[in-house]
Design an enzyme around this catalytic site. Structure first.
Site, PDB file in Angstrom:
ATOM      1  N   ARG A   1       0.709  -1.073   0.215  1.00 18.93           N
ATOM      2  CA  ARG A   1       0.286  -0.121   0.422  1.00 18.93           C
ATOM      3  C   ARG A   1       0.760   1.048   0.002  1.00 18.93           C
ATOM      4  O   ARG A   1       0.731   2.459  -0.569  1.00 18.93           O
ATOM      5  CB  ARG A   1      -1.255   0.030   1.099  1.00 18.93           C
ATOM      6  CG  ARG A   1      -2.178  -0.623   1.081  1.00 18.93           C
ATOM      7  CD  ARG A   1      -2.996  -1.288   1.621  1.00 18.93           C
ATOM      8  NE  ARG A   1      -2.785  -1.158   3.228  1.00 18.93           N
ATOM      9  CZ  ARG A   1      -2.293  -1.518   3.767  1.00 18.93           C
ATOM     10  NH1 ARG A   1      -3.121  -2.400   4.127  1.00 18.93           N
ATOM     11  NH2 ARG A   1      -1.727  -1.211   5.294  1.00 18.93           N
TER      12      ARG A   1
ATOM     13  N   GLU B   1       4.716 -10.479  16.356  1.00 18.00           N
ATOM     14  CA  GLU B   1       3.985 -10.843  17.212  1.00 18.00           C
ATOM     15  C   GLU B   1       4.299 -12.890  17.377  1.00 18.00           C
ATOM     16  O   GLU B   1       5.124 -13.259  18.627  1.00 18.00           O
ATOM     17  CB  GLU B   1       2.791 -11.159  17.797  1.00 18.00           C
ATOM     18  CG  GLU B   1       1.841 -11.451  18.869  1.00 18.00           C
ATOM     19  CD  GLU B   1       0.545 -10.459  19.426  1.00 18.00           C
ATOM     20  OE1 GLU B   1       0.012 -11.419  20.034  1.00 18.00           O
ATOM     21  OE2 GLU B   1       0.209  -9.917  18.499  1.00 18.00           O
TER      22      GLU B   1
END
Length: 190
Positions: free
Chosen positions: A58, A95
């Site tokens: 993006r 994570e």
């Protein structure tokens, strides 16, 4: 032009509790897209930017027109396996694992003035990794420019001491949740 009218709110996407900011209506409107690019470029018009850099995918949407608006080149920052030439790489922790960003070794020369661009600043993990990669290239990072900043997620703090500019800000009262699993500081460089 109020660009917020061209950002569609999608509740519970991609999972319950997330309010997704959909920019596709803005991208489909030439006047809104032009205004967004102009507003993202405005603070950097007199900064003598040599290169605009953006991470896939993006970031590419706004990076290339911003580079043209600033009279600068554009350099893509990509995931592994996407660039065909000699590379600088930077690995960072997610994570649940690690990720990596890469840039061609000749994409940015030491001392070049670079602006990092992305559509959205949330937790700042990817852009922070971009900053570390550009520091590795010995670039002079002038700042970071975003269309949207989700202020409640704390991403701006991860980009310190660099100048952060955003066109639209959405605060904690908008009930955003973390949109990215990139919530840890980058790991060691590869």
């Amino acid at each position: 032009m109020d660009l917020r009218h061209h950002v569609r709110d999608i509740p519970d996407y991609p999972k319950p509790g997330i309010l997704f900011r959909d920019i596709t209506p803005l991208l489909a409107n030439c006047d809104a897209l032009t205004a967004a690019v102009d507003q993202m470029a405005e603070p950097f018009l007199d900064q003598k930017i040599d290169v605009v850099a953006a991470a896939e995918a993006r970031g590419f949407i706004f990076g290339t027109p911003l580079a043209m608006r600033l009279g600068a080149g554009f350099v893509p920052i990509r995931k592994p396996g996407k660039l065909p030439f000699d590379l600088h790489s930077f690995a960072y922790e997610l994570e649940y694992g690690t990720d990596e960003l890469q840039i061609h070794v000749d994409g940015i020369q030491p001392g070049q003035r670079v602006l990092i661009v992305d559509d959205l600043l949330a937790t700042g993990g990817t852009v922070e990794a971009c900053l570390r990669l550009l520091e590795k290239c010995e670039a002079k990072v002038v700042g970071c420019s975003f269309l949207i900043h989700l202020t409640a997620l704390g991403g701006e703090a991860r980009l310190s001491p660099y100048h952060v500019h955003s066109v639209l800000e959405y605060g904690g009262d908008d009930a955003e949740e973390e949109l990215s699993i990139q919530n840890r500081p980058p790991g060691p460089s590869v």
